[in-house]
Motif scaffolding. Structure first.
Motif, PDB file in Angstrom:
ATOM      1  N   GLN A  95      -4.170 -53.958  41.177  1.00  0.00           N
ATOM      2  CA  GLN A  95      -5.475 -54.451  41.624  1.00  0.00           C
ATOM      3  C   GLN A  95      -6.521 -54.248  40.524  1.00  0.00           C
ATOM      4  N   ALA A  96      -6.441 -53.104  39.847  1.00  0.00           N
ATOM      5  CA  ALA A  96      -7.400 -52.843  38.761  1.00  0.00           C
ATOM      6  C   ALA A  96      -7.219 -53.893  37.658  1.00  0.00           C
ATOM      7  N   ALA A  97      -5.969 -54.241  37.368  1.00  0.00           N
ATOM      8  CA  ALA A  97      -5.707 -55.232  36.312  1.00  0.00           C
ATOM      9  C   ALA A  97      -6.225 -56.615  36.729  1.00  0.00           C
TER      10      ALA A  97
ATOM     11  N   PRO B  14      15.953 -38.387  47.631  1.00  0.00           N
ATOM     12  CA  PRO B  14      16.038 -39.358  48.737  1.00  0.00           C
ATOM     13  C   PRO B  14      14.691 -40.041  48.990  1.00  0.00           C
ATOM     14  N   VAL B  15      14.768 -41.230  49.605  1.00  0.00           N
ATOM     15  CA  VAL B  15      13.568 -41.974  49.991  1.00  0.00           C
ATOM     16  C   VAL B  15      13.487 -41.954  51.512  1.00  0.00           C
ATOM     17  N   PHE B  16      12.521 -41.276  52.076  1.00  0.00           N
ATOM     18  CA  PHE B  16      12.429 -41.104  53.541  1.00  0.00           C
ATOM     19  C   PHE B  16      13.796 -40.717  54.121  1.00  0.00           C
TER      20      PHE B  16
ATOM     21  N   VAL C  30       3.476 -35.887  34.753  1.00  0.00           N
ATOM     22  CA  VAL C  30       2.279 -36.673  34.401  1.00  0.00           C
ATOM     23  C   VAL C  30       2.172 -37.893  35.306  1.00  0.00           C
ATOM     24  N   ALA C  31       0.940 -38.395  35.450  1.00  0.00           N
ATOM     25  CA  ALA C  31       0.713 -39.610  36.245  1.00  0.00           C
ATOM     26  C   ALA C  31       1.329 -40.770  35.478  1.00  0.00           C
ATOM     27  N   SER C  32       2.509 -41.179  35.920  1.00  0.00           N
ATOM     28  CA  SER C  32       3.296 -42.115  35.119  1.00  0.00           C
ATOM     29  C   SER C  32       2.908 -43.567  35.349  1.00  0.00           C
TER      30      SER C  32
ATOM     31  N   LEU D  96       4.784 -48.584  45.207  1.00  0.00           N
ATOM     32  CA  LEU D  96       4.624 -47.581  44.144  1.00  0.00           C
ATOM     33  C   LEU D  96       5.400 -47.972  42.890  1.00  0.00           C
ATOM     34  N   ALA D  97       6.692 -48.268  43.098  1.00  0.00           N
ATOM     35  CA  ALA D  97       7.576 -48.504  41.950  1.00  0.00           C
ATOM     36  C   ALA D  97       7.141 -49.754  41.188  1.00  0.00           C
ATOM     37  N   ASP D  98       7.390 -49.733  39.885  1.00  0.00           N
ATOM     38  CA  ASP D  98       6.946 -50.815  38.988  1.00  0.00           C
ATOM     39  C   ASP D  98       5.437 -51.007  39.065  1.00  0.00           C
ATOM     40  N   GLY D  99       4.744 -49.908  39.229  1.00  0.00           N
ATOM     41  CA  GLY D  99       3.277 -49.924  39.250  1.00  0.00           C
ATOM     42  C   GLY D  99       2.724 -49.923  40.660  1.00  0.00           C
ATOM     43  N   PRO D 100       1.922 -48.887  41.010  1.00  0.00           N
ATOM     44  CA  PRO D 100       1.318 -48.846  42.343  1.00  0.00           C
ATOM     45  C   PRO D 100       0.321 -49.996  42.547  1.00  0.00           C
ATOM     46  N   ASP D 101       0.110 -50.356  43.811  1.00  0.00           N
ATOM     47  CA  ASP D 101      -0.831 -51.439  44.151  1.00  0.00           C
ATOM     48  C   ASP D 101      -2.142 -51.323  43.373  1.00  0.00           C
TER      49      ASP D 101
ATOM     50  N   SER E  11      14.646 -44.707  32.376  1.00  0.00           N
ATOM     51  CA  SER E  11      13.951 -43.430  32.524  1.00  0.00           C
ATOM     52  C   SER E  11      12.574 -43.485  31.865  1.00  0.00           C
ATOM     53  N   MET E  12      11.592 -43.796  32.659  1.00  0.00           N
ATOM     54  CA  MET E  12      10.219 -43.782  32.150  1.00  0.00           C
ATOM     55  C   MET E  12       9.399 -42.720  32.878  1.00  0.00           C
ATOM     56  N   THR E  13       9.444 -42.735  34.207  1.00  0.00           N
ATOM     57  CA  THR E  13       8.574 -41.878  35.018  1.00  0.00           C
ATOM     58  C   THR E  13       8.914 -40.396  34.839  1.00  0.00           C
TER      59      THR E  13
ATOM     60  N   TRP F 171      13.066 -40.194  39.258  1.00  0.00           N
ATOM     61  CA  TRP F 171      13.138 -41.540  39.833  1.00  0.00           C
ATOM     62  C   TRP F 171      13.831 -42.519  38.890  1.00  0.00           C
ATOM     63  N   SER F 172      14.827 -42.015  38.152  1.00  0.00           N
ATOM     64  CA  SER F 172      15.643 -42.918  37.336  1.00  0.00           C
ATOM     65  C   SER F 172      16.679 -43.533  38.281  1.00  0.00           C
ATOM     66  N   SER F 173      16.373 -44.734  38.758  1.00  0.00           N
ATOM     67  CA  SER F 173      17.225 -45.365  39.774  1.00  0.00           C
ATOM     68  C   SER F 173      18.556 -45.797  39.181  1.00  0.00           C
TER      69      SER F 173
HETATM   70  C1  LIG Z   1      12.345 -45.692  44.969  1.00  0.00           C
HETATM   71  C2  LIG Z   1      11.708 -45.583  43.619  1.00  0.00           C
HETATM   72  C3  LIG Z   1      12.412 -46.018  42.509  1.00  0.00           C
HETATM   73  C4  LIG Z   1      11.865 -45.884  41.235  1.00  0.00           C
HETATM   74  N1  LIG Z   1      12.619 -46.252  40.144  1.00  0.00           N
HETATM   75  C5  LIG Z   1      12.180 -45.951  38.906  1.00  0.00           C
HETATM   76  C6  LIG Z   1      13.032 -46.150  37.760  1.00  0.00           C
HETATM   77  O1  LIG Z   1      14.156 -46.640  37.878  1.00  0.00           O
HETATM   78  N2  LIG Z   1      12.578 -45.741  36.551  1.00  0.00           N
HETATM   79  C7  LIG Z   1      11.353 -45.174  36.389  1.00  0.00           C
HETATM   80  O2  LIG Z   1      11.015 -44.831  35.262  1.00  0.00           O
HETATM   81  N3  LIG Z   1      10.516 -44.993  37.447  1.00  0.00           N
HETATM   82  C8  LIG Z   1      10.904 -45.352  38.699  1.00  0.00           C
HETATM   83  N4  LIG Z   1      10.095 -45.109  39.794  1.00  0.00           N
HETATM   84  C9  LIG Z   1       8.817 -44.476  39.596  1.00  0.00           C
HETATM   85  C10 LIG Z   1       7.625 -45.386  39.785  1.00  0.00           C
HETATM   86  O3  LIG Z   1       7.604 -46.433  38.859  1.00  0.00           O
HETATM   87  C11 LIG Z   1       6.382 -44.490  39.722  1.00  0.00           C
HETATM   88  O4  LIG Z   1       6.406 -43.662  40.859  1.00  0.00           O
HETATM   89  C12 LIG Z   1       5.096 -45.271  39.651  1.00  0.00           C
HETATM   90  O5  LIG Z   1       4.941 -45.898  38.401  1.00  0.00           O
HETATM   91  C13 LIG Z   1       3.871 -44.377  39.888  1.00  0.00           C
HETATM   92  O6  LIG Z   1       3.870 -43.286  39.030  1.00  0.00           O
HETATM   93  P1  LIG Z   1       3.666 -41.812  39.665  1.00  0.00           P
HETATM   94  O7  LIG Z   1       4.641 -41.617  40.768  1.00  0.00           O
HETATM   95  O8  LIG Z   1       3.690 -40.833  38.552  1.00  0.00           O
HETATM   96  O9  LIG Z   1       2.247 -41.869  40.358  1.00  0.00           O
HETATM   97  P2  LIG Z   1       0.845 -41.473  39.696  1.00  0.00           P
HETATM   98  O10 LIG Z   1       0.707 -42.107  38.372  1.00  0.00           O
HETATM   99  O11 LIG Z   1       0.690 -40.004  39.811  1.00  0.00           O
HETATM  100  O12 LIG Z   1      -0.154 -42.204  40.688  1.00  0.00           O
HETATM  101  C14 LIG Z   1      -0.342 -41.727  42.034  1.00  0.00           C
HETATM  102  C15 LIG Z   1      -1.257 -42.653  42.777  1.00  0.00           C
HETATM  103  O13 LIG Z   1      -2.513 -42.708  42.124  1.00  0.00           O
HETATM  104  C16 LIG Z   1      -3.141 -43.940  42.418  1.00  0.00           C
HETATM  105  N5  LIG Z   1      -3.588 -44.571  41.174  1.00  0.00           N
HETATM  106  C17 LIG Z   1      -2.958 -44.578  39.972  1.00  0.00           C
HETATM  107  N6  LIG Z   1      -3.665 -45.324  39.083  1.00  0.00           N
HETATM  108  C18 LIG Z   1      -4.757 -45.790  39.742  1.00  0.00           C
HETATM  109  C19 LIG Z   1      -5.851 -46.617  39.387  1.00  0.00           C
HETATM  110  N7  LIG Z   1      -5.943 -47.148  38.145  1.00  0.00           N
HETATM  111  N8  LIG Z   1      -6.784 -46.893  40.327  1.00  0.00           N
HETATM  112  C20 LIG Z   1      -6.699 -46.367  41.576  1.00  0.00           C
HETATM  113  N9  LIG Z   1      -5.673 -45.588  41.966  1.00  0.00           N
HETATM  114  C21 LIG Z   1      -4.719 -45.309  41.065  1.00  0.00           C
HETATM  115  C22 LIG Z   1      -2.094 -44.825  43.107  1.00  0.00           C
HETATM  116  O14 LIG Z   1      -2.334 -44.855  44.493  1.00  0.00           O
HETATM  117  C23 LIG Z   1      -0.808 -44.110  42.810  1.00  0.00           C
HETATM  118  O15 LIG Z   1       0.198 -44.348  43.795  1.00  0.00           O
HETATM  119  C24 LIG Z   1      10.581 -45.307  41.080  1.00  0.00           C
HETATM  120  C25 LIG Z   1       9.861 -44.889  42.207  1.00  0.00           C
HETATM  121  C26 LIG Z   1      10.406 -45.017  43.466  1.00  0.00           C
HETATM  122  C27 LIG Z   1       9.634 -44.523  44.655  1.00  0.00           C
END
Ligand SMILES: Cc1cc2nc3c(=O)[nH]c(=O)nc-3n(C[C@H](O)[C@H](O)[C@H](O)COP(=O)(O)OP(=O)(O)OC[C@H]3O[C@@H](n4cnc5c(N)ncnc54)[C@H](O)[C@@H]3O)c2cc1C
Length: 403
Positions: A389-391, A215-217, A141-143, A380-385, A135-137, A168-170
């Motif tokens: 890319q920024a890193a 749900p996912v889609f 907040v923008a997680s 998205l999960a484990d960090g969005p693209d 449970s992190m997200t 999103w605690s899977s």
């Molecule tokens: C199926 C699924 C399973 C998951 N399982 C887990 C889990 O088990 N435990 C858990 O803790 N979380 C889980 N997550 C959550 C997932 O890790 C987060 O959704 C993800 O880290 C993004 O956080 P956020 O949704 O808050 O998006 P936000 O932080 O709100 O970001 C939204 C969008 O902003 C853009 N963005 C963000 N930063 C930048 C940047 N630096 N530059 C440009 N654009 C940027 C990206 O396009 C990003 O998608 C899961 C998500 C999904 C969909």
């Protein structure tokens, strides 16, 4: 540079492929049927436990864990081609006790857990008796920037009090899910990356409430699922802290490295299965006087898919090799690169396969649609693209600091 797998890996590959053919694929439908027939989808189909027992007997158990005391002792490079095979079926990773988020949680416990924490949570996880979530997200907040996390972990005497809302605690939908690793702030006044901690919270502790499953889609991913969880002043003993207060960020970095690359390995397997299904289908179906396989555009899809899979596999193996040789931290650019490459590659290959299969491609008679939905979440999960890319860009630009 060697491009061949060792004899040990080749032998495991053979055993695993046979197991997939004989046990996993034939039971994919049974698994879904048992879920449908059960009164609730949040129950464990008995066929899963049967397959787990068979996998364990076949020596295909905990292959993900490099630790020799607790796991199979394979390197990441050795595990990669095996994890890839498991990724061909969405139910397979659990069969071999190699599914997320348990794998990441077990690695955390191996690395940072105390003897008591290991006895209580790691051993039953390794045994496949219980499951766990991470449970992190948080919804508010923008997680993707983990420093934003607002949940609190406050010390009160010999206890910590955990408060926050996560989503999103899977894995939290599974009745066997007994423990969560929760990330929260212990010291909002500390330097930015030392404010967070990770703590073990039993799912049956008073104040832990699963509010809903997301749900996912439209796929519920039952019985695993993705939960929104409220932690309402949950009290846990002080010795539930992982490593020590303030190390949450450091643990997250270590945890997500292997987790990320495992997702990539599995996505390559999903893409391979999609390409296989595409090829078999287009050789059989005839439209406008010739088989689909003889259409130039279909051949282009096949060639592009083969090229992209090979490219992604090589980068995955390089990242795995770096993790083994220089460590997860020094391999962070390669891990970030493959985390961007693999889901996008898999989505393209899956989409071509769906197109080539026609309407069958979006049905549930084939696993393409569900694999596509899964791959899409991994952008998205484990960090969005964009975060990866920024890193990557930051590391690239750093090379020119003195120039
Ligand atoms: C199926 C699924 C399973 C998951 N399982 C887990 C889990 O088990 N435990 C858990 O803790 N979380 C889980 N997550 C959550 C997932 O890790 C987060 O959704 C993800 O880290 C993004 O956080 P956020 O949704 O808050 O998006 P936000 O932080 O709100 O970001 C939204 C969008 O902003 C853009 N963005 C963000 N930063 C930048 C940047 N630096 N530059 C440009 N654009 C940027 C990206 O396009 C990003 O998608 C899961 C998500 C999904 C969909």
């Amino acid at each position: 540079m060697h491009f061949d797998y060792s004899e040990k890996v080749k032998s495991l590959q053979r055993t695993l492929l046979e197991f997939m053919d004989e046990v996993v694929y034939p039971n994919e439908k049974t698994y879904e049927e048992q879920l449908q027939q059960a009164g609730s989808r949040w129950t464990v189909p008995s066929v899963m436990e049967e397959m787990k027992e068979q996998a364990r007997r076949a020596g295909l158990w905990n292959l993900f864990l490099p630790d020799e005391e607790y796991g199979a002792g394979l390197t990441n490079l050795e595990y990669a081609p095996l994890c890839e095979i498991m990724g061909r079926s969405l139910i397979a990773p659990e069969v071999f006790n190699c599914s997320a988020p348990d794998t990441g949680n077990m690695e955390v416990l191996v690395r940072y857990g105390t003897r008591e924490q290991k006895d209580k949570w790691l051993l039953p996880l390794l045994d496949g008796k219980i499951r766990s979530c991470f449970s992190m997200t948080e919804p508010d907040v923008a997680s993707s920037d983990a420093t934003n996390i607002e949940a609190t972990i406050e010390r009160e005497g010999e206890e910590y009090v955990v408060t926050g809302r996560k989503w999103w605690s899977s894995g939290a939908g599974d009745p066997r899910c007994k423990v969560a690793i929760v990330m929260g702030k212990t010291d909002p006044g500390a330097p930015r990356h030392e404010q967070q901690s990770m703590i073990l919270v039993p799912m049956d502790a008073p104040g832990v409430r699963v509010r809903r499953m997301l749900p996912v889609f439209g796929y519920d991913h039952a019985p695993h699922g993705h939960a929104e969880i409220e932690y309402d002043r949950v009290r846990v003993p002080a010795d539930s802290m992982l490593w020590e207060a303030g190390k949450g960020f450091a643990i997250a970095q270590g945890r997500l490295g292997p987790g990320r690359i495992h997702h990539c390995m599995r996505l390559i397997g999903a893409a391979e299965r999609a390409l296989e299904q595409l090829c078999k289908r287009v050789r059989r179906r005839t439209a406008f006087g010739k088989t689909l396989a003889r259409q130039g555009v279909v051949q282009e899809w096949i060639a592009a898919s083969r090229i992209e899979i090979e490219q992604a596999r090589l980068l995955t193996l390089k990242a795995a090799y770096m993790m083994d040789t220089v460590g997860n931290k020094a391999a962070k650019a390669e891990i970030a690169m493959i985390k961007v490459v693999a889901p996008n590659m898999a989505l393209r290959v899956l989409d071509r396969a769906i197109q080539a299969l026609g309407a069958a491609g979006v049905s549930e008679d084939f696993p393409l649609a569900s694999h596509w939905a899964n791959a899409r979440t991994l952008r998205l999960a484990d960090g969005p693209d964009e975060v990866h890319q920024a890193a990557i860009a930051k590391l690239e630009l750093r090379k020119y600091d003195d120039k």
